[in-house]
Design a protein around this motif. Structure first.
Motif, PDB file in Angstrom:
ATOM      1  N   ALA A  87       0.846  -1.196   0.000  1.00 49.98           N
ATOM      2  CA  ALA A  87       0.000   0.000   0.000  1.00 49.98           C
ATOM      3  C   ALA A  87       0.880   1.243   0.000  1.00 49.98           C
ATOM      4  O   ALA A  87       1.985   1.248   0.534  1.00 49.98           O
ATOM      5  CB  ALA A  87      -0.919   0.000   1.217  1.00 49.98           C
ATOM      6  N   GLU A  88       0.368   2.309  -0.584  1.00 50.66           N
ATOM      7  CA  GLU A  88       1.070   3.582  -0.579  1.00 50.66           C
ATOM      8  C   GLU A  88       0.412   4.504   0.437  1.00 50.66           C
ATOM      9  O   GLU A  88      -0.771   4.839   0.316  1.00 50.66           O
ATOM     10  CB  GLU A  88       1.028   4.237  -1.956  1.00 50.66           C
ATOM     11  CG  GLU A  88       1.792   5.561  -2.005  1.00 50.66           C
ATOM     12  CD  GLU A  88       1.696   6.223  -3.368  1.00 50.66           C
ATOM     13  OE1 GLU A  88       2.466   5.837  -4.267  1.00 50.66           O
ATOM     14  OE2 GLU A  88       0.836   7.108  -3.523  1.00 50.66           O
ATOM     15  N   LYS A 138      -4.253   6.840   1.485  1.00 46.37           N
ATOM     16  CA  LYS A 138      -3.810   5.505   1.084  1.00 46.37           C
ATOM     17  C   LYS A 138      -4.031   5.379  -0.411  1.00 46.37           C
ATOM     18  O   LYS A 138      -5.140   5.627  -0.915  1.00 46.37           O
ATOM     19  CB  LYS A 138      -4.582   4.403   1.812  1.00 46.37           C
ATOM     20  CG  LYS A 138      -4.241   2.997   1.321  1.00 46.37           C
ATOM     21  CD  LYS A 138      -5.112   1.956   1.985  1.00 46.37           C
ATOM     22  CE  LYS A 138      -4.919   0.586   1.350  1.00 46.37           C
ATOM     23  NZ  LYS A 138      -5.514   0.500  -0.007  1.00 46.37           N
ATOM     24  N   ASP A 139      -2.956   5.011  -1.125  1.00 46.21           N
ATOM     25  CA  ASP A 139      -3.025   4.868  -2.585  1.00 46.21           C
ATOM     26  C   ASP A 139      -3.616   6.105  -3.248  1.00 46.21           C
ATOM     27  O   ASP A 139      -4.409   6.019  -4.190  1.00 46.21           O
ATOM     28  CB  ASP A 139      -3.819   3.613  -2.955  1.00 46.21           C
ATOM     29  CG  ASP A 139      -3.143   2.339  -2.468  1.00 46.21           C
ATOM     30  OD1 ASP A 139      -1.896   2.316  -2.406  1.00 46.21           O
ATOM     31  OD2 ASP A 139      -3.851   1.374  -2.134  1.00 46.21           O
TER      32      ASP A 139
END
Length: 210
Positions: A87-88, A138-139
């Motif tokens: 995850a980013e 997130k993302d």
């Protein structure tokens, strides 16, 4: 947006899973208690305790979101045995908080405080890890309320309960003190690669007595 991206996985670039974990597609919602209602005019983020200058510091929501921003690509390992890989996370690095409000030299641990008095204790070295981040996105998408908006701490090398949702501040401590789940039978350190799930697994030096 030109923000730095750091990549983190448990043992390097390979998407390895810690022992006892299973790969999760998607992101289950797990938390204790109700989802708090976000009121931006009342929200602040505080740093207090054993600061280097003895002073407290706080930011409004607008000020907090204007702090140094970074992006970390990292895994999330839940003690309930699911892992979400790659995850980013975008947000305010924990190191930025330490830079803005330095701890006193004798600080060894922090307590991260969240809504409803929820807390998680961390060794200062874990909190200061370059991958630890107060995630807002997130993302590339804002976190949902169920997943911790307006900010949640992500500490990729520890189990996810060490990163509370709905964070409101950090207390600098000169001695360790157990947080919410650590008082209720969870391991005081929480390293997924050592499968440190429960307090009965603790060894001398892992944490204060229950």
């Amino acid at each position: 947006m030109g923000h730095p991206v750091e990549r983190a996985s448990g043992t390097g670039a390979a998407p390895d899973l810690p022992p006892g974990q299973r790969l999760q597609r998607g992101w289950p919602v797990t938390h204790y208690g109700p989802v708090p209602k976000f009121r931006p005019e009342r929200w602040d983020f505080r740093v207090f305790g054993a600061t280097a200058d003895g002073e407290k510091r706080s930011w409004t929501h607008e000020e907090f979101t204007a702090l140094p921003y970074a992006t970390v690509v990292a895994d999330l390992h839940c003690v309930t045995k699911f892992s979400m890989l790659g995850a980013e996370w975008g947000g305010v690095p924990a190191r930025a908080i330490l830079d803005l409000v330095p701890p006193a030299p004798e600080v060894t641990h922090v307590m991260v405080w969240a809504e409803y008095g929820f807390s998680a204790n961390l060794r200062l070295a874990d909190f200061a890890d370059e991958r630890a981040i107060f995630a807002i996105h997130k993302d590339g998408e804002l976190l949902t309320a169920e997943h911790g908006f307006p900010a949640r701490l992500v500490v990729p090398h520890l189990y996810a309960w060490k990163g509370p949702k709905w964070v409101r501040g950090v207390e600098y401590m000169t001695a360790d003190r157990r947080g919410f789940w650590e008082q209720r039978g969870y391991h005081n350190v929480g390293d997924p690669w050592k499968e440190q799930r429960y307090s009965y697994q603790e060894e001398p030096g892992d944490g204060p007595e229950l």
